[in-house]
Design a protein around this motif. Structure first.
Motif, PDB file in Angstrom:
ATOM      1  N   ILE A 496       0.838  -1.207   0.000  1.00 31.58           N
ATOM      2  CA  ILE A 496       0.000   0.000   0.000  1.00 31.58           C
ATOM      3  C   ILE A 496       0.868   1.252   0.000  1.00 31.58           C
ATOM      4  O   ILE A 496       0.671   2.197  -0.764  1.00 31.58           O
ATOM      5  CB  ILE A 496      -0.927   0.011   1.241  1.00 31.58           C
ATOM      6  CG1 ILE A 496      -1.947  -1.101   1.110  1.00 31.58           C
ATOM      7  CG2 ILE A 496      -1.627   1.368   1.396  1.00 31.58           C
ATOM      8  CD1 ILE A 496      -2.732  -1.379   2.360  1.00 31.58           C
ATOM      9  N   ARG A 497       1.852   1.223   0.838  1.00 29.90           N
ATOM     10  CA  ARG A 497       2.734   2.386   0.939  1.00 29.90           C
ATOM     11  C   ARG A 497       3.418   2.681  -0.399  1.00 29.90           C
ATOM     12  O   ARG A 497       3.490   3.812  -0.838  1.00 29.90           O
ATOM     13  CB  ARG A 497       3.795   2.119   2.005  1.00 29.90           C
ATOM     14  CG  ARG A 497       3.727   3.129   3.141  1.00 29.90           C
ATOM     15  CD  ARG A 497       4.702   2.805   4.231  1.00 29.90           C
ATOM     16  NE  ARG A 497       4.085   2.098   5.328  1.00 29.90           N
ATOM     17  CZ  ARG A 497       4.581   1.017   5.904  1.00 29.90           C
ATOM     18  NH1 ARG A 497       5.706   0.478   5.474  1.00 29.90           N
ATOM     19  NH2 ARG A 497       3.966   0.443   6.916  1.00 29.90           N
ATOM     20  N   GLU A 498       3.829   1.623  -1.054  1.00 34.46           N
ATOM     21  CA  GLU A 498       4.504   1.769  -2.335  1.00 34.46           C
ATOM     22  C   GLU A 498       3.574   2.415  -3.361  1.00 34.46           C
ATOM     23  O   GLU A 498       3.930   3.352  -4.068  1.00 34.46           O
ATOM     24  CB  GLU A 498       4.919   0.391  -2.834  1.00 34.46           C
ATOM     25  CG  GLU A 498       6.361   0.349  -3.308  1.00 34.46           C
ATOM     26  CD  GLU A 498       6.826  -1.084  -3.443  1.00 34.46           C
ATOM     27  OE1 GLU A 498       6.393  -1.753  -4.395  1.00 34.46           O
ATOM     28  OE2 GLU A 498       7.583  -1.539  -2.557  1.00 34.46           O
ATOM     29  N   LYS A 499       2.336   1.865  -3.400  1.00 37.39           N
ATOM     30  CA  LYS A 499       1.350   2.341  -4.364  1.00 37.39           C
ATOM     31  C   LYS A 499       1.075   3.838  -4.149  1.00 37.39           C
ATOM     32  O   LYS A 499       1.053   4.642  -5.086  1.00 37.39           O
ATOM     33  CB  LYS A 499       0.053   1.546  -4.159  1.00 37.39           C
ATOM     34  CG  LYS A 499      -1.061   1.944  -5.091  1.00 37.39           C
ATOM     35  CD  LYS A 499      -0.859   1.318  -6.449  1.00 37.39           C
ATOM     36  CE  LYS A 499      -1.939   1.783  -7.413  1.00 37.39           C
ATOM     37  NZ  LYS A 499      -1.625   1.430  -8.782  1.00 37.39           N
ATOM     38  N   ARG A 500       0.931   4.177  -2.868  1.00 36.62           N
ATOM     39  CA  ARG A 500       0.626   5.567  -2.538  1.00 36.62           C
ATOM     40  C   ARG A 500       1.754   6.484  -3.021  1.00 36.62           C
ATOM     41  O   ARG A 500       1.534   7.534  -3.598  1.00 36.62           O
ATOM     42  CB  ARG A 500       0.444   5.705  -1.036  1.00 36.62           C
ATOM     43  CG  ARG A 500      -0.424   6.893  -0.659  1.00 36.62           C
ATOM     44  CD  ARG A 500      -0.486   7.065   0.833  1.00 36.62           C
ATOM     45  NE  ARG A 500      -1.415   6.174   1.489  1.00 36.62           N
ATOM     46  CZ  ARG A 500      -1.310   5.793   2.771  1.00 36.62           C
ATOM     47  NH1 ARG A 500      -0.304   6.199   3.500  1.00 36.62           N
ATOM     48  NH2 ARG A 500      -2.211   5.004   3.322  1.00 36.62           N
ATOM     49  N   GLN A 501       2.940   6.023  -2.830  1.00 40.12           N
ATOM     50  CA  GLN A 501       4.095   6.808  -3.253  1.00 40.12           C
ATOM     51  C   GLN A 501       4.091   7.004  -4.765  1.00 40.12           C
ATOM     52  O   GLN A 501       4.369   8.093  -5.273  1.00 40.12           O
ATOM     53  CB  GLN A 501       5.378   6.093  -2.813  1.00 40.12           C
ATOM     54  CG  GLN A 501       6.642   6.928  -2.982  1.00 40.12           C
ATOM     55  CD  GLN A 501       6.566   8.239  -2.166  1.00 40.12           C
ATOM     56  OE1 GLN A 501       6.100   8.222  -1.033  1.00 40.12           O
ATOM     57  NE2 GLN A 501       6.952   9.326  -2.768  1.00 40.12           N
ATOM     58  N   ILE A 503       1.473   7.009  -6.773  1.00 41.94           N
ATOM     59  CA  ILE A 503       0.431   7.981  -7.152  1.00 41.94           C
ATOM     60  C   ILE A 503       0.940   9.395  -6.933  1.00 41.94           C
ATOM     61  O   ILE A 503       0.801  10.292  -7.774  1.00 41.94           O
ATOM     62  CB  ILE A 503      -0.847   7.741  -6.312  1.00 41.94           C
ATOM     63  CG1 ILE A 503      -1.453   6.409  -6.691  1.00 41.94           C
ATOM     64  CG2 ILE A 503      -1.855   8.868  -6.526  1.00 41.94           C
ATOM     65  CD1 ILE A 503      -2.534   5.940  -5.738  1.00 41.94           C
ATOM     66  N   ARG A 504       1.570   9.555  -5.791  1.00 38.20           N
ATOM     67  CA  ARG A 504       2.057  10.886  -5.449  1.00 38.20           C
ATOM     68  C   ARG A 504       3.089  11.362  -6.483  1.00 38.20           C
ATOM     69  O   ARG A 504       3.045  12.479  -6.964  1.00 38.20           O
ATOM     70  CB  ARG A 504       2.698  10.842  -4.066  1.00 38.20           C
ATOM     71  CG  ARG A 504       2.453  12.114  -3.276  1.00 38.20           C
ATOM     72  CD  ARG A 504       3.032  12.002  -1.888  1.00 38.20           C
ATOM     73  NE  ARG A 504       2.203  11.231  -0.973  1.00 38.20           N
ATOM     74  CZ  ARG A 504       2.672  10.468   0.018  1.00 38.20           C
ATOM     75  NH1 ARG A 504       3.961  10.350   0.214  1.00 38.20           N
ATOM     76  NH2 ARG A 504       1.859   9.824   0.821  1.00 38.20           N
ATOM     77  N   ASN A 505       3.967  10.495  -6.847  1.00 42.46           N
ATOM     78  CA  ASN A 505       4.996  10.853  -7.830  1.00 42.46           C
ATOM     79  C   ASN A 505       4.377  11.243  -9.159  1.00 42.46           C
ATOM     80  O   ASN A 505       4.797  12.217  -9.796  1.00 42.46           O
ATOM     81  CB  ASN A 505       5.942   9.677  -8.059  1.00 42.46           C
ATOM     82  CG  ASN A 505       6.935   9.554  -6.925  1.00 42.46           C
ATOM     83  OD1 ASN A 505       6.987  10.426  -6.065  1.00 42.46           O
ATOM     84  ND2 ASN A 505       7.690   8.478  -6.912  1.00 42.46           N
ATOM     85  N   GLU A 506       3.348  10.462  -9.563  1.00 40.66           N
ATOM     86  CA  GLU A 506       2.697  10.728 -10.846  1.00 40.66           C
ATOM     87  C   GLU A 506       2.101  12.139 -10.851  1.00 40.66           C
ATOM     88  O   GLU A 506       2.274  12.899 -11.807  1.00 40.66           O
ATOM     89  CB  GLU A 506       1.584   9.706 -11.048  1.00 40.66           C
ATOM     90  CG  GLU A 506       1.560   9.127 -12.448  1.00 40.66           C
ATOM     91  CD  GLU A 506       0.675   7.904 -12.479  1.00 40.66           C
ATOM     92  OE1 GLU A 506      -0.493   8.046 -12.860  1.00 40.66           O
ATOM     93  OE2 GLU A 506       1.157   6.826 -12.066  1.00 40.66           O
TER      94      GLU A 506
END
Ligand SMILES: Nc1nc2c(ncn2[C@@H]2O[C@H](COP(=O)(O)OP(=O)(O)OP(=O)(O)O)[C@@H](O)[C@H]2O)c(=O)[nH]1
Ligand SMILES: [Mg+2]
Length: 653
Positions: A496-501, A503-506
């Motif tokens: 989850i943490r990875e995914k969130r990161q 999205i944020r980067n995008e």
């Protein structure tokens, strides 16, 4: 002593004095005061002016007074000479008048400063100041005569021969016209006047010469006549002054030929009458003009008188002729020799002998001074430490020389690499402690204030407990073994943490793309022919491409109309057919919505809108219609925002 009278400052006349002081006051304290000022400020200004003027007066007057020699401080010879030349009383009175004027001016300043404290207006203060300065000027004007007199004294003092009363001196004296100046001219380079009449020399002249590597001064005096001291004039007084006050060898000149115009017996009589002045001095009777007449040729009676002069005391008879220079040097040398002998004898009496041991009074004085001596005759040997005795001179070539810090540095890699160990020479109970790091301050407190003397005991207790706990198995728990569920949760959380990161980067990327710099359209422009040639060079068939491009509207017809002149593309294809095409496209686009006009698609439109908004933003913030609109914030009142600036501060606006 010699030069001090040459640099007495110039004494101005009373008028010059006034000008100096007043102009200086005006220069330093120009009037910077107006009627509107606070009364305290006006008073302070005029008070300062009065005080400053008085200070300048006193300063200048003191400088003048200080410049002149003080009669009580100078050598009796000079004192007497000044008295003879300028009249000591007159001199003292003149200086006294200056110092009286000084204190009067100070008093005036004090009075008016006191009055100024009660000045009520600018006018009143100004009048008080005027009165004060006026009174000072009156006092100064009264100094007219003393100032003139002192200036003359100053000029005369500067021209006096610099006679050092303490050096080896020959004083040449005698009747007028007997050849005194001739002798001085013979033995020194002094430029004295020699004339065949009496009183050629009217003041003291000094000449210098060297004898036996020592410098002597010879003083030529004006001639003296044989009459009582009171009847003598200033010229003769100067001679008397030199004879009386200088510790010198006196050369009494005589002219036996009577060519000088005075009889031999008169000359002998003068010798006897001034004899009291010769007390404790070396005296020589010098017979001049022996080319004309020698003592042997005299009448027996006169010869007897001459011998009578010599009998008493240690008076020596010398003979010379200035014309033929016979005996000149002998006279000079014997006088100098005797003088040196006498001076040396005096020195011996006063101080040490030639071996450097104290003699006379000095020895007596030294005997009385108590000097501490070792008690009981204990002899204390000097002690030299062994190390000091064995100390060898440092020699760089010696392999066994003591090793210096510099050598260690060289071994350890030279400067910049080697780091000197400051702790090396610490002297501690346990050498191992040397390298311990001890913080001095910990959490803002001095560590040494909190040193616990029982720390060792406590540590031992703790270690004991630790051992005990270990033995009891306190640390052998199974808590760090995790089960399967936990591991799964942990894994998912990581995902989850990875995914969130991601999205944020995008989002960040998108944002940065929107904000990137715009490339102007003109920079992007490329002519169709250029594109074609480029494509052809790559091996494509371009005939279809260009045909399609020309048949299509490029969706920018309105903009084209405005920038026609600069559009290179438009110029190139300006054939009648193209013109027709353009006209068509314009008609088509004129009917469209202005929001969508000039943009190719939806993204381009939103972009354009955003840009427009951005450009308006600043103007909105400043509450302006457009950039030409004049803007003022409402918070300042008008008088603060218009007109020229006065002397006030800018920050009021
Ligand atoms: N024949 C002769 N004349 C001399 C001799 N010494 C000086 N005179 C002359 O004596 C005159 C006076 O000489 P000064 O040296 O001016 O005498 P003085 O004692 O200085 O005179 P005052 O300065 O007037 O006191 C001059 O004309 C000299 O030429 C000398 O040895 N022989
Ligand atoms: Mg003379």
């Amino acid at each position: 002593m010699k030069t001090q009278w040459k640099d007495i400052p110039v004494v101005p006349t009373s008028q010059e004095f006034l000008d100096i002081v007043l102009s200086r006051t005006q220069r330093r304290l120009p009037t910077q005061i107006r009627a509107g000022f606070k009364i305290s400020r006006i008073r302070a200004f005029y008070t300062r002016k009065v005080k400053y003027t008085a200070d300048t007066f006193t300063e200048r007057l003191s400088a003048t007074i200080e410049g002149f020699p003080r009669l009580q401080d100078i050598h009796p010879f000079h004192r007497d000479l000044l008295n003879t030349l300028y009249d000591a009383d007159h001199f003292r009175i003149a200086l006294g008048q200056l110092s009286t004027a000084k204190s009067l001016i100070e008093a005036v300043a004090r009075d008016y400063v006191r009055l100024l404290k009660y000045g009520q207006s600018l006018f009143q203060c100004k009048q008080l100041k005027r009165a004060a300065l006026g009174r000072m000027a009156t006092i100064c004007k009264r100094l007219k005569d003393p100032l003139v007199y002192l200036e003359q004294v100053r000029q005369h003092l500067g021209r006096l021969p610099s006679i050092d009363p303490n050096t080896r001196t020959l004083v040449i004296c005698g009747y007028p016209n007997v050849g005194k100046s001739s002798f001085l001219k013979n033995i020194s380079r002094a430029d004295v006047d020699i004339q065949p009449y009496a009183f050629t020399t009217k003041s003291l002249f000094v000449g210098h010469f060297d004898y036996k590597m020592l410098r002597f001064q010879a003083i030529d005096t004006p001639g003296i006549l044989d009459h009582p001291l009171e009847e003598m004039n200033t010229i003769e007084h100067q001679s008397i002054c030199a004879i009386a006050h200088l510790r010198a060898a006196i050369l009494y000149f005589m002219d036996l030929s009577e060519q000088c115009g005075y009889s031999v017996s008169a000359q002998i009589a003068l010798f006897h009458s001034i004899k009291p002045l010769f007390a404790n001095k070396l005296v020589f009777v010098v017979i001049n003009k022996i080319d004309l007449m020698r003592p042997e040729d005299l009448d027996p009676s006169v010869q007897e008188q001459l011998q009578g002069m010599l009998k008493e005391g240690e008076v020596e008879l010398l003979q010379l002729s200035c014309t033929t220079t016979e005996g000149v040097m002998q006279v000079r040398n014997s006088a100098c020799d005797r003088l040196l002998a006498v001076r040396n004898a005096e020195k011996l009496k006063a101080g040490t002998n030639s071996a450097g041991e104290p003699t006379g009074r000095l020895a007596e004085l030294l005997r009385r001074i108590h000097v501490a001596q070792p008690m009981g005759g204990v002899v204390r040997e000097t002690f030299i430490p062994e190390a000091a005795k064995n100390k060898a001179k440092y020699d760089k070539a010696d392999p066994n020389r003591p090793k210096l810090e510099r050598d260690i540095e060289e071994e350890e890699g030279g400067p910049g690499v080697y780091n000197f160990n400051m702790r090396k020479n610490y002297i501690l109970e346990n050498p191992e402690w040397k390298e311990d790091r001890i913080p001095e301050v910990f959490e803002g407190k001095n560590v040494y204030d909190f040193i616990d003397p029982d720390i060792e005991a406590k540590l031992a207790a703790l270690e004991e407990e630790e051992e005990r706990l270990e033995a009891e198995g306190f640390y052998e728990s199974d808590e760090d073994l995790e089960d399967e569920d936990d591991a799964d949760i942990r894994y998912k959380a990581e995902l989850i943490r990875e995914k969130r990161q991601l999205i944020r980067n995008e989002a960040k990327m998108r944002k940065s793309l929107k904000n990137r710099a715009m490339i102007p359209r003109s920079a992007k422009t490329q002519k169709l022919s250029q594109m074609e040639s480029h494509l052809e060079s790559l091996g494509y068939d371009t005939s279809k491409v260009s045909a399609r491009a020309r048949s299509q509207s490029r969706g920018r017809s309105l903009a084209r109309g405005r920038s026609e002149g600069v559009d290179g593309d438009a110029m190139e294809i300006d054939t009648p057919k193209a013109a027709l095409e353009r006209a068509k496209s314009r008609a088509r686009s004129a009917s469209t919505n202005r929001r969508t006009d000039g943009v190719t698609d939806e993204t381009a439109r939103s972009k354009a809108e955003r840009l427009a908004k951005l450009a308006q933003k600043k103007m909105n913030r400043m509450a302006r219609q457009g950039e030409a609109d004049r803007h003022q914030t409402g918070s300042l009142t008008k008088h603060l925002t218009v007109g020229k600036r006065g002397i006030g501060k800018t920050n009021r606006r």
